[in-house]
Design an enzyme around this catalytic site. Structure first.
Site, PDB file in Angstrom:
ATOM      1  N   CYS A   1      42.493  77.342  54.676  1.00 21.10           N
ATOM      2  CA  CYS A   1      41.318  76.875  53.920  1.00 21.10           C
ATOM      3  C   CYS A   1      40.021  77.010  54.709  1.00 21.10           C
ATOM      4  O   CYS A   1      38.939  77.042  54.132  1.00 21.10           O
ATOM      5  CB  CYS A   1      41.508  75.426  53.492  1.00 21.10           C
ATOM      6  SG  CYS A   1      42.940  75.231  52.447  1.00 21.10           S
TER       7      CYS A   1
ATOM      8  N   HIS B   1      34.561  72.764  51.873  1.00 24.96           N
ATOM      9  CA  HIS B   1      35.782  73.256  51.224  1.00 24.96           C
ATOM     10  C   HIS B   1      36.154  72.279  50.118  1.00 24.96           C
ATOM     11  O   HIS B   1      36.132  71.064  50.305  1.00 24.96           O
ATOM     12  CB  HIS B   1      36.897  73.344  52.273  1.00 24.96           C
ATOM     13  CG  HIS B   1      38.242  73.561  51.682  1.00 24.96           C
ATOM     14  ND1 HIS B   1      38.480  74.523  50.708  1.00 24.96           N
ATOM     15  CD2 HIS B   1      39.438  72.956  51.895  1.00 24.96           C
ATOM     16  CE1 HIS B   1      39.756  74.486  50.361  1.00 24.96           C
ATOM     17  NE2 HIS B   1      40.359  73.532  51.063  1.00 24.96           N
TER      18      HIS B   1
ATOM     19  N   ASN C   1      41.636  73.405  44.273  1.00 29.17           N
ATOM     20  CA  ASN C   1      41.539  73.863  45.662  1.00 29.17           C
ATOM     21  C   ASN C   1      41.911  75.352  45.696  1.00 29.17           C
ATOM     22  O   ASN C   1      43.067  75.711  45.516  1.00 29.17           O
ATOM     23  CB  ASN C   1      42.495  73.043  46.532  1.00 29.17           C
ATOM     24  CG  ASN C   1      42.478  73.455  47.997  1.00 29.17           C
ATOM     25  OD1 ASN C   1      41.940  74.502  48.347  1.00 29.17           O
ATOM     26  ND2 ASN C   1      43.084  72.635  48.839  1.00 29.17           N
TER      27      ASN C   1
HETATM   28  N1  ACO Z   1      51.299  62.869  39.581  1.00 28.95           N
HETATM   29  C1  ACO Z   1      51.702  61.584  39.534  1.00 28.95           C
HETATM   30  N2  ACO Z   1      52.152  60.919  40.615  1.00 28.95           N
HETATM   31  C2  ACO Z   1      52.171  61.577  41.783  1.00 28.95           C
HETATM   32  C3  ACO Z   1      51.762  62.914  41.900  1.00 28.95           C
HETATM   33  C4  ACO Z   1      51.316  63.561  40.725  1.00 28.95           C
HETATM   34  N3  ACO Z   1      50.887  64.847  40.720  1.00 28.95           N
HETATM   35  N4  ACO Z   1      51.889  63.316  43.185  1.00 28.95           N
HETATM   36  C5  ACO Z   1      52.362  62.243  43.860  1.00 28.95           C
HETATM   37  N5  ACO Z   1      52.536  61.205  43.022  1.00 28.95           N
HETATM   38  C6  ACO Z   1      53.013  59.866  43.327  1.00 28.95           C
HETATM   39  C7  ACO Z   1      53.837  59.838  44.590  1.00 28.95           C
HETATM   40  O1  ACO Z   1      55.175  60.231  44.349  1.00 28.95           O
HETATM   41  C8  ACO Z   1      53.722  58.393  44.990  1.00 28.95           C
HETATM   42  O2  ACO Z   1      54.604  57.656  44.210  1.00 28.95           O
HETATM   43  P1  ACO Z   1      55.425  56.410  44.858  1.00 28.95           P
HETATM   44  O3  ACO Z   1      54.365  55.440  45.289  1.00 28.95           O
HETATM   45  O4  ACO Z   1      56.261  55.950  43.732  1.00 28.95           O
HETATM   46  O5  ACO Z   1      56.165  57.002  46.001  1.00 28.95           O
HETATM   47  C9  ACO Z   1      52.293  58.021  44.551  1.00 28.95           C
HETATM   48  O6  ACO Z   1      51.908  59.019  43.600  1.00 28.95           O
HETATM   49  C10 ACO Z   1      51.304  57.996  45.680  1.00 28.95           C
HETATM   50  O7  ACO Z   1      51.476  59.158  46.481  1.00 28.95           O
HETATM   51  P2  ACO Z   1      50.578  59.448  47.731  1.00 28.95           P
HETATM   52  O8  ACO Z   1      50.970  60.756  48.311  1.00 28.95           O
HETATM   53  O9  ACO Z   1      50.545  58.270  48.615  1.00 28.95           O
HETATM   54  O10 ACO Z   1      49.155  59.567  47.024  1.00 28.95           O
HETATM   55  P3  ACO Z   1      47.766  59.710  47.676  1.00 28.95           P
HETATM   56  O11 ACO Z   1      46.861  58.653  47.215  1.00 28.95           O
HETATM   57  O12 ACO Z   1      47.844  59.979  49.153  1.00 28.95           O
HETATM   58  O13 ACO Z   1      47.239  61.044  46.994  1.00 28.95           O
HETATM   59  C11 ACO Z   1      46.993  63.378  47.507  1.00 28.95           C
HETATM   60  C12 ACO Z   1      47.966  62.268  47.176  1.00 28.95           C
HETATM   61  C13 ACO Z   1      46.053  63.580  46.345  1.00 28.95           C
HETATM   62  C14 ACO Z   1      47.784  64.648  47.762  1.00 28.95           C
HETATM   63  C15 ACO Z   1      46.178  62.952  48.749  1.00 28.95           C
HETATM   64  O14 ACO Z   1      47.025  62.539  49.778  1.00 28.95           O
HETATM   65  C16 ACO Z   1      45.337  64.050  49.251  1.00 28.95           C
HETATM   66  O15 ACO Z   1      44.365  64.418  48.628  1.00 28.95           O
HETATM   67  N6  ACO Z   1      45.642  64.597  50.436  1.00 28.95           N
HETATM   68  C17 ACO Z   1      44.945  65.716  50.967  1.00 28.95           C
HETATM   69  C18 ACO Z   1      45.553  66.916  50.379  1.00 28.95           C
HETATM   70  C19 ACO Z   1      44.657  68.075  50.457  1.00 28.95           C
HETATM   71  O16 ACO Z   1      43.509  68.004  50.109  1.00 28.95           O
HETATM   72  N7  ACO Z   1      45.231  69.159  50.908  1.00 28.95           N
HETATM   73  C20 ACO Z   1      44.570  70.353  51.011  1.00 28.95           C
HETATM   74  C21 ACO Z   1      43.662  70.343  52.207  1.00 28.95           C
HETATM   75  S1  ACO Z   1      43.960  71.626  53.235  1.00 28.95           S
HETATM   76  C22 ACO Z   1      43.984  72.881  52.232  1.00 28.95           C
HETATM   77  O17 ACO Z   1      43.072  72.976  51.445  1.00 28.95           O
HETATM   78  C23 ACO Z   1      45.118  73.861  52.254  1.00 28.95           C
END
Ligand code: ACO
Length: 330
Positions: free
Chosen positions: A123, A257, A287
Site C-alpha cells: 500500500c 492511503h 482500499n
Molecule cells: N462484517 C461483520 N462482522 C465482522 C466483519 C464483517 N465484514 N469482519 C469482522 N467482523 C466481526 C469479527 O468477527 C468480530 O466478531 P466477534 O467479536 O464476534 O469475534 C467483530 O466483528 C469485531 O472484529 P474486529 O476485528 O475486532 O473489528 P475491528 O473493530 O478491529 O474492525 C477492521 C476490523 C475494520 C479490519 C479494523 O481492524 C481495521 O480497519 N484494521 C486495519 C485494516 C486495514 O486498514 N488494513 C489495510 C491497511 S494496509 C493495506 O492497505 C494493505
C-alpha cells in the site's frame, strides 16, 4: 540512462504536470456483499467508512487499468509517448510474475525509450515510487516519469473471509513528473521512507512463485494493522515536516492511503491536521492499495480542490510493514 546533470546545473525539481485515473465499471456495494459473506452495510460503514468499491472484469488486468490511468495522465499533461523516459508501476498484483507490469504499460502506450520497472511496497508503493522517480529526475537521469499505482486486489482477497474481502477494491491512478529547474518552489520537496520486515505475519499473502508456486490469498490481523498504522506513521510525517521546515498548519491537503476512514481521521487528529484538509475517497473506492493515493490526487485535482502552489502531503502504510510520506508543492 546517462546522468545529464553537472555540478554547475541549477537545482532540479520533480513537478507533477498531469494526473489520471481509471476505475473498473463494475461497482459492488456493501449490500451486494451481504449475499456473499455474513456482513452488513452498517458494520462496514461504521468500522471502515467504505460504502462501495469497483471490481475489475476478467479482461481488466492491472496493466489494463494502469495503461488507462497513464494515458489519462499523459493527456492531462499534454504529452505523448515520445516524452516519457521512465515508467514506474507500484503494484502488488502484477499481471504476471514477470515481465514487469510497467513494461506492459510502456508497450501499450507506445513508449520505446527509457526504463520501466515495477516497485513493490504494497500500500505504500506509490509513495515509494514517487520518491524513487524523484531521485531519477533530480539527478538528471531521466526527464519525465510516469508514476503509476495500479491494483486488482479482488484477485488476491479470500472472498470467503469477511474480515478482509469487504475492505478492498480495484483501480489505478497515475501522475506525470517532469524535471524542471527549481520551478517556483513547486515539486516534490522531500520524502521519508521506512520498512520493518519483522511485522510480516500481520499482513501478507500466503503464497508466491518462490514458495508455494501459487498466487496465494491476502491474510491480515486487522486490529494489529490498525494499531500500527495509527501509532507508527507519525515518524515519517514528523521527518518530512522537519526536512521542509513546515508544520501541519502549513498543509493545504492531506492525501493519505485510503485504507479506512477511522485510521485516516485518527492519524490526522494525532498530527493536528484539520479534517477539512483530508482528501477522502475510501467511501467510493475502498482500499485500492498502491492505487489509492494517485486515484485520490486525480479526484481532488479534477474537482478543483488541488491547485498550483498548494502544499500536499501524501502518506501510506502497508504490508511489510512499509510506510512513507512525501511533501509536494503542487
Ligand atoms: N462484517 C461483520 N462482522 C465482522 C466483519 C464483517 N465484514 N469482519 C469482522 N467482523 C466481526 C469479527 O468477527 C468480530 O466478531 P466477534 O467479536 O464476534 O469475534 C467483530 O466483528 C469485531 O472484529 P474486529 O476485528 O475486532 O473489528 P475491528 O473493530 O478491529 O474492525 C477492521 C476490523 C475494520 C479490519 C479494523 O481492524 C481495521 O480497519 N484494521 C486495519 C485494516 C486495514 O486498514 N488494513 C489495510 C491497511 S494496509 C493495506 O492497505 C494493505
Amino acid at each position: 540512462m546517462s546522468v545529464l546533470r553537472t555540478d554547475s546545473s541549477p537545482a532540479l525539481r520533480s513537478v507533477i504536470v498531469g494526473t489520471g485515473s481509471s476505475l473498473p465499471e463494475q461497482v459492488v456495494t456493501n449490500a451486494a456483499l451481504t449475499g456473499r459473506v455474513d456482513t452488513s452495510d452498517e458494520w462496514i460503514v461504521q468500522r471502515t467508512g467504505i460504502r462501495q468499491r469497483h471490481i475489475a472484469a476478467a479482461d481488466e488486468t492491472t496493466s489494463v487499468l494502469g495503461t488507462r490511468a497513464a494515458r489519462a495522465a499523459l493527456a492531462d499533461a499534454g504529452l505523448g509517448a515520445q516524452d516519457i523516459d521512465l515508467v514506474i508501476c507500484a503494484t502488488s498484483t502484477p499481471d504476471h510474475t514477470f515481465p514487469a507490469t510497467a513494461t506492459q504499460i510502456q508497450a501499450a502506450l507506445g513508449i520505446h525509450q527509457g526504463a520501466a520497472f515495477d516497485l513493490q511496497a504494497v500500500c505504500a508503493g506509490f509513495v515509494f515510487a514517487v520518491s524513487t522517480a524523484d531521485k531519477f529526475l533530480t539527478t538528471g537521469a531521466a526527464r519525465r516519469a510516469l508514476v503509476i499505482g495500479a491494483e486488482t486486489f479482488s484477485r488476491i482477497v479470500d472472498w470467503e473471509d469477511r474480515t478482509t474481502c469487504v475492505l478492498f477494491g480495484d483501480g489505478a491512478g497515475a501522475v506525470v513528473l517532469e524535471a524542471r529547474d527549481d520551478a517556483d518552489g513547486r515539486g516534490v520537496l522531500c520524502a521519508s521512507l521506512r520498512s520493518d520486515g519483522r511485522h510480516r505475519e500481520k499482513l501478507y499473502v500466503d503464497g508466491g512463485p518462490g514458495s508455494t508456486g501459487t498466487t496465494g490469498r491476502l491474510r491480515m490481523e486487522g486490529r494489529e494493522v490498525f494499531r500500527f498504522a495509527v501509532g507508527q506513521v507519525t515518524d515519517v510525517i514528523a521527518d518530512v515536516f522537519a526536512q521542509a521546515g513546515v508544520t501541519a498548519a502549513d498543509l493545504d491537503w492531506f492525501v493519505p492511503h485510503q485504507a479506512n476512514r477511522r485510521i485516516i481521521e485518527a492519524s490526522a487528529d494525532k498530527l493536528g491536521i484539520a479534517r477539512d484538509k483530508i482528501v477522502l475517497t475510501v467511501d467510493r473506492h475502498g482500499n485500492t492499495s498502491a492505487a489509492s493515493i494517485p486515484l485520490a490526487l486525480d479526484v481532488a485535482r479534477r474537482d478543483g480542490r488541488l491547485r498550483a502552489g498548494d502544499l500536499v502531503m501524501i502518506e501510506a502504510i502497508g504490508g511489510g510493514f512499509s510506510w512513507g510520506a512525501a511533501l509536494i508543492r503542487w
